[in-house]
Write an enzyme that holds these catalytic residues in place. Structure first.
Site, PDB file in Angstrom:
ATOM      1  CE  LYS A 119       3.319  -2.553  -4.521  1.00 20.53           C
ATOM      2  NZ  LYS A 119       2.803  -2.200  -3.175  1.00 20.53           N
TER       3      LYS A 119
ATOM      4  N   GLY B  38      -3.828  -4.401  -4.618  1.00 27.05           N
ATOM      5  CA  GLY B  38      -4.583  -3.386  -5.345  1.00 27.05           C
ATOM      6  C   GLY B  38      -3.769  -2.133  -5.573  1.00 27.05           C
ATOM      7  CG  HIS B  39      -1.351  -1.212  -8.151  1.00 26.80           C
ATOM      8  ND1 HIS B  39      -0.470  -1.163  -7.097  1.00 26.80           N
ATOM      9  CD2 HIS B  39      -0.911  -2.200  -8.952  1.00 26.80           C
ATOM     10  CE1 HIS B  39       0.465  -2.082  -7.269  1.00 26.80           C
ATOM     11  NE2 HIS B  39       0.209  -2.729  -8.394  1.00 26.80           N
TER      12      HIS B  39
ATOM     13  CD  GLN C 146       0.793  -9.157  -2.449  1.00 25.38           C
ATOM     14  OE1 GLN C 146       1.605  -9.658  -3.200  1.00 25.38           O
ATOM     15  NE2 GLN C 146      -0.488  -9.303  -2.661  1.00 25.38           N
TER      16      GLN C 146
ATOM     17  CG  ASP D 274      -1.771  -1.236   1.338  1.00 26.54           C
ATOM     18  OD1 ASP D 274      -2.385  -1.621   0.324  1.00 26.54           O
ATOM     19  OD2 ASP D 274      -1.780  -1.847   2.417  1.00 26.54           O
TER      20      ASP D 274
END
Length: 428
Positions: free
Chosen positions: A16, A40-41, A223, A13
């Site tokens: 990235k 998730g992004h 991650q 988180d």
């Protein structure tokens, strides 16, 4: 031309996607190399917010070919849902390439994930329940379902039946759950096969040929280092290798073709799920960081645990991944503090540690030793050059740079694509 890896340096988180997006228009391939839809992004482009879980961030850059590598585990229902949502918003997803060797998450993997976590009780890991761990477990046990298996019904059925011979014994006799029929799994997978087929290519050859032609390949990790199954805070980790080395095994591109490794670090620290977190704040300060930073999981919506920047955590990641650069995100969230603590060492039962302890037990017992830096009150969201930042914000960045031993080349000062301060070019 470079092969570039982007790696989270904390517990995920870190933002990235934002760092990847900064390079997107100059990158020929954007490759996801590990994890599944447990990650998730979130990207903000022209005021529009995009949340993705399996698709590489490069899907939003028309000049970049998005690739899902062999190290990823794919929930096909989630993948096609993401594609449909983005397509409905005008994003062209037709150029997506998927490795034939990537493993498939089935409904029985999701079931196993949920029942084992529930059975573990207080010893639970804090998984997302998406079936990631059981899929990687099947991969290592040589009983996984791969993308290429979807195109041979007889072969697929044999593999599903073999997997369920074992899993049904566990589900029925240990967890008191219903028996799963092979037919329903095979039908579910075959239903996705024809839609997937045009996307499937030999991604190892595709990427290596691209590098031979002088194209830029960006490897996007999910991650972060401290969730790596080998290098993270075991057992509170993910089931894959999101570290830089994982980019090579997760794509079939050799380490000699990697030119730059960019670590992503949040200007403070967050974590989702169980596990040790020395700088975690359990008071109104932690709540303020969570609220101001919008610290809620993209995938699960769970509130993230929040704390001050831990230099030992990031320095350890910089060492193990050989970071050439660090991209610091969410510096704007720290505006408004008079003093900002930074963890520079740990006290473990009376002994000072200036580096991450070797023992996980010692890490779990670590108490942070802080150095307090001067804060700033100016709004920095409009800054675009390093010299535009308030002097105290500059000093904060410079001190972090000293502590982690790696230059900070980019700084996020807001969620938007344009809200970035570039100190050094991440590609040239």
């Amino acid at each position: 031309m470079p092969g570039i890896i982007v790696v989270g340096s904390q517990w995920g988180d870190e933002g990235k996607g934002k760092a990847t997006d900064q390079m997107g228009d100059r990158v020929d391939f954007c490759v996801r190399y590990s994890g599944g839809n447990n990650a998730g992004h979130t990207l903000v482009v022209d005021g529009e917010k995009y949340a993705m879980h399996l698709l590489p961030s490069g899907i939003l850059s028309p000049n970049s070919t998005p690739v899902i590598g062999n190290g990823v585990v794919i929930d096909l229902g989630v993948l096609f849902h993401e594609i449909d949502v983005l397509t409905g918003r005008g994003v062209d997803c037709s150029n997506l390439k998927v490795s034939s060797n990537a493993h498939i998450i089935t409904s029985y993997h999701r079931t196993m994930d949920k029942v084992t976590e529930r059975f573990a009780g207080k010893r639970k890991i804090g998984t997302t329940g998406r079936g990631i761990g059981p899929t990687y477990s099947d991969k290592i046990n040589r009983m996984g379902i791969r993308v290429q298996d979807l195109f041979d019904e007889e072969h697929l059925r044999q593999k599903v039946e073999a997997a369920l011979d074992q899993k049904n014994q566990i589900l029925v006799k240990i967890y008191n759950r219903r028996h799963i029929e092979a037919d329903e799994i095979v039908e579910e997978l075959l239903a996705h096969g024809e839609r997937l087929r045009p996307m499937v290519v030999d991604t190892v050859r595709l990427l290596n040929d691209g590098l031979d032609e002088g194209k830029i390949v960006l490897f996007e990790g999910a991650q972060a280092h401290h969730l790596d199954v080998d290098h993270g805070t075991y057992p509170y980790v993910t089931s894959s290798n999101p570290t830089a080395g994982g980019a090579c095994t997760g794509t079939g591109v050799g380490p000699t073709r990697i030119d730059r490794v960019i670590g992503i670090a949040k200007a403070y620290t967050t974590r989702v799920g169980e596990g040790p977190f020395p700088t975690e704040l359990h008071d109104e300060t932690g709540e303020k960081l969570r609220t101001d930073g919008g610290e809620f999981g993209v995938t699960t919506g769970r509130p993230r645990r929040c704390g001050w920047f831990d230099a030992l955590v990031v320095e350890a990641a910089a060492t193990a991944n050989a970071f050439t650069d660090v991209f610091l995100t969410k510096l704007d969230i720290l505006s408004g503090w008079d003093r900002i603590p930074v963890c520079v060492a740990y006290d473990v039962n009376g002994t000072r540690h200036d580096r991450l302890p070797m023992s996980q037990q010692e890490f779990a017992e670590a108490t942070p030793i802080y150095e307090e830096l001067d804060g700033w009150h100016e709004d920095i969201s409009g800054c675009r050059e390093f010299d535009d930042l308030p002097v105290k914000a500059q000093d904060y960045v410079k001190r972090l740079e000293e502590l982690i031993g790696t230059r900070i080349s980019g700084i996020g000062v807001g969620p938007g694509r344009e809200q970035t301060v570039m100190v050094h070019d991440l590609i040239d």
